[in-house]
Design a protein around this motif. Structure first.
Motif, PDB file in Angstrom:
ATOM      1  N   LYS A 187       2.428  23.182   3.102  1.00 63.76           N
ATOM      2  CA  LYS A 187       2.721  21.798   3.484  1.00 63.76           C
ATOM      3  C   LYS A 187       1.481  20.911   3.385  1.00 63.76           C
ATOM      4  N   ASP A 188       0.317  21.420   3.814  1.00 65.69           N
ATOM      5  CA  ASP A 188      -0.916  20.615   3.754  1.00 65.69           C
ATOM      6  C   ASP A 188      -1.274  20.253   2.311  1.00 65.69           C
ATOM      7  N   ALA A 189      -1.152  21.215   1.403  1.00 66.09           N
ATOM      8  CA  ALA A 189      -1.454  20.958  -0.011  1.00 66.09           C
ATOM      9  C   ALA A 189      -0.460  19.946  -0.593  1.00 66.09           C
ATOM     10  N   LEU A 190       0.809  20.057  -0.189  1.00 68.51           N
ATOM     11  CA  LEU A 190       1.827  19.115  -0.666  1.00 68.51           C
ATOM     12  C   LEU A 190       1.504  17.701  -0.185  1.00 68.51           C
ATOM     13  N   ILE A 191       1.169  17.560   1.094  1.00 70.94           N
ATOM     14  CA  ILE A 191       0.850  16.240   1.643  1.00 70.94           C
ATOM     15  C   ILE A 191      -0.379  15.652   0.951  1.00 70.94           C
ATOM     16  N   GLU A 192      -1.393  16.476   0.693  1.00 64.94           N
ATOM     17  CA  GLU A 192      -2.585  16.007  -0.014  1.00 64.94           C
ATOM     18  C   GLU A 192      -2.227  15.513  -1.417  1.00 64.94           C
ATOM     19  N   LYS A 193      -1.407  16.269  -2.104  1.00 67.46           N
ATOM     20  CA  LYS A 193      -0.988  15.897  -3.460  1.00 67.46           C
ATOM     21  C   LYS A 193      -0.209  14.587  -3.440  1.00 67.46           C
ATOM     22  N   VAL A 194       0.743  14.484  -2.535  1.00 72.13           N
ATOM     23  CA  VAL A 194       1.567  13.279  -2.434  1.00 72.13           C
ATOM     24  C   VAL A 194       0.687  12.065  -2.120  1.00 72.13           C
ATOM     25  N   ASN A 195      -0.218  12.199  -1.154  1.00 71.39           N
ATOM     26  CA  ASN A 195      -1.090  11.084  -0.790  1.00 71.39           C
ATOM     27  C   ASN A 195      -2.000  10.677  -1.940  1.00 71.39           C
ATOM     28  N   ARG A 196      -2.489  11.646  -2.703  1.00 67.67           N
ATOM     29  CA  ARG A 196      -3.362  11.348  -3.848  1.00 67.67           C
ATOM     30  C   ARG A 196      -2.600  10.524  -4.886  1.00 67.67           C
ATOM     31  N   TYR A 197      -1.369  10.913  -5.181  1.00 64.53           N
ATOM     32  CA  TYR A 197      -0.576  10.162  -6.142  1.00 64.53           C
ATOM     33  C   TYR A 197      -0.139   8.802  -5.582  1.00 64.53           C
ATOM     34  N   ALA A 198       0.173   8.743  -4.305  1.00 68.45           N
ATOM     35  CA  ALA A 198       0.723   7.532  -3.698  1.00 68.45           C
ATOM     36  C   ALA A 198      -0.307   6.420  -3.566  1.00 68.45           C
ATOM     37  N   ASP A 199      -1.562   6.769  -3.357  1.00 67.22           N
ATOM     38  CA  ASP A 199      -2.582   5.779  -3.026  1.00 67.22           C
ATOM     39  C   ASP A 199      -3.429   5.436  -4.247  1.00 67.22           C
ATOM     40  N   TRP A 253      21.486  15.520  -4.164  1.00 64.76           N
ATOM     41  CA  TRP A 253      20.347  14.605  -4.155  1.00 64.76           C
ATOM     42  C   TRP A 253      19.466  14.835  -2.930  1.00 64.76           C
ATOM     43  N   LYS A 254      18.196  15.083  -3.180  1.00 63.13           N
ATOM     44  CA  LYS A 254      17.171  15.202  -2.135  1.00 63.13           C
ATOM     45  C   LYS A 254      15.930  14.516  -2.660  1.00 63.13           C
ATOM     46  N   CYS A 255      15.491  13.468  -1.979  1.00 60.10           N
ATOM     47  CA  CYS A 255      14.304  12.743  -2.404  1.00 60.10           C
ATOM     48  C   CYS A 255      13.582  12.260  -1.154  1.00 60.10           C
ATOM     49  N   TYR A 256      12.274  12.419  -1.150  1.00 59.17           N
ATOM     50  CA  TYR A 256      11.448  12.036  -0.014  1.00 59.17           C
ATOM     51  C   TYR A 256      10.468  10.965  -0.472  1.00 59.17           C
ATOM     52  N   LYS A 257      10.429   9.853   0.248  1.00 67.55           N
ATOM     53  CA  LYS A 257       9.572   8.736  -0.126  1.00 67.55           C
ATOM     54  C   LYS A 257       8.325   8.741   0.747  1.00 67.55           C
ATOM     55  N   ALA A 258       7.168   8.540   0.116  1.00 65.46           N
ATOM     56  CA  ALA A 258       5.895   8.447   0.830  1.00 65.46           C
ATOM     57  C   ALA A 258       5.215   7.152   0.411  1.00 65.46           C
ATOM     58  N   LYS A 259       5.125   6.208   1.337  1.00 64.38           N
ATOM     59  CA  LYS A 259       4.431   4.948   1.055  1.00 64.38           C
ATOM     60  C   LYS A 259       2.980   5.099   1.490  1.00 64.38           C
ATOM     61  N   ASN A 260       2.061   4.490   0.721  1.00 59.43           N
ATOM     62  CA  ASN A 260       0.656   4.617   1.069  1.00 59.43           C
ATOM     63  C   ASN A 260       0.272   3.638   2.186  1.00 59.43           C
ATOM     64  N   ASP A 261      -0.848   3.924   2.841  1.00 63.57           N
ATOM     65  CA  ASP A 261      -1.268   3.123   3.988  1.00 63.57           C
ATOM     66  C   ASP A 261      -1.538   1.668   3.621  1.00 63.57           C
ATOM     67  N   ARG A 262      -2.151   1.413   2.465  1.00 59.51           N
ATOM     68  CA  ARG A 262      -2.417   0.025   2.061  1.00 59.51           C
ATOM     69  C   ARG A 262      -1.114  -0.758   1.973  1.00 59.51           C
ATOM     70  N   PHE A 263      -0.121  -0.170   1.327  1.00 57.95           N
ATOM     71  CA  PHE A 263       1.158  -0.858   1.198  1.00 57.95           C
ATOM     72  C   PHE A 263       1.768  -1.098   2.577  1.00 57.95           C
ATOM     73  N   LYS A 264       1.732  -0.097   3.441  1.00 54.51           N
ATOM     74  CA  LYS A 264       2.326  -0.244   4.769  1.00 54.51           C
ATOM     75  C   LYS A 264       1.636  -1.339   5.572  1.00 54.51           C
ATOM     76  N   ILE A 265       0.329  -1.456   5.455  1.00 56.38           N
ATOM     77  CA  ILE A 265      -0.394  -2.522   6.162  1.00 56.38           C
ATOM     78  C   ILE A 265      -0.014  -3.882   5.580  1.00 56.38           C
ATOM     79  N   MET A 266      -0.040  -3.991   4.251  1.00 58.16           N
ATOM     80  CA  MET A 266       0.301  -5.275   3.630  1.00 58.16           C
ATOM     81  C   MET A 266       1.736  -5.691   3.944  1.00 58.16           C
ATOM     82  N   GLU A 267       2.629  -4.724   4.000  1.00 59.70           N
ATOM     83  CA  GLU A 267       4.031  -5.040   4.278  1.00 59.70           C
ATOM     84  C   GLU A 267       4.269  -5.278   5.769  1.00 59.70           C
ATOM     85  N   GLY A 268       3.302  -4.895   6.589  1.00 57.82           N
ATOM     86  CA  GLY A 268       3.435  -5.116   8.026  1.00 57.82           C
ATOM     87  C   GLY A 268       4.198  -4.034   8.749  1.00 57.82           C
TER      88      GLY A 268
END
Length: 177
Positions: A113-125, A147-162
């Protein structure tokens, strides 16, 4: 939206359902997705590079839009919905003359799970490969007939979007329940 729906008239197979996102601009020139303030990030270098307003154009010129196909399913004769694999969605979207969202990588999840989260965050940001803006994030799709899909928004986008806690108006539903 009507023009997008009409695009598919006479092009779909029996029982085929196409799921898509419309990006870019309305014919009036208004951005489909509202602009976000980069000043909220408190990052002068980022604001200098992207401007005070992040406009999500996805490579479309003002007044133009694009249709991105992200999912296709078939309803079989028994009424069951079966999703196409990512590769089959990409192939069918090409037949329809439409793009799919950017595909970074296909991989087999090994349970780390940690490696997956790192990979997702690297691509997302990072800068969006489709357009001259920072991307919202990424989706991780599990290929299966359901259908199974998981969305990961990056921190910059989340801050800008409020939608981050840095925004004084943000309410975390988990903290108030």
């Amino acid at each position: 939206r009507v023009a997008c729906h009409k695009y598919f008239e006479g092009k779909l197979h029996k029982g085929e359902i196409v799921f898509y996102e419309i990006v870019g601009y309305e014919p009036s020139g208004k951005s489909i997705m509202g602009a976000h303030s980069t000043i909220k990030l408190n990052d002068k270098n980022f604001t200098a590079k992207y401007g005070e307003k992040m406009v999500y154009n996805y490579g479309c010129a003002t007044g133009n839009y694009a249709i991105y196909v992200y999912r296709i399913a078939l309803i079989n004769e028994d009424g069951y919905m079966v999703d196409l694999t990512h590769d089959d969605v990409a192939r069918r979207a090409t037949e329809l003359g439409l793009p799919t969202p950017h595909h970074y990588e296909t991989f087999v999840y090994d349970g780390d799970k940690d490696a997956l989260i790192e990979k997702v965050n690297r691509y997302a940001d990072q800068k969006d490969p489709i357009g001259a803006h920072w991307q919202e994030g990424v989706c991780v799709r599990k290929d299966s007939s359901k259908w199974k899909c998981y969305k990961a928004k990056n921190d910059r986008f989340k801050i800008m979007e409020g939608i981050m806690k840095d925004d004084p108006n943000y309410v975390d539903a988990e903290e108030i329940s």
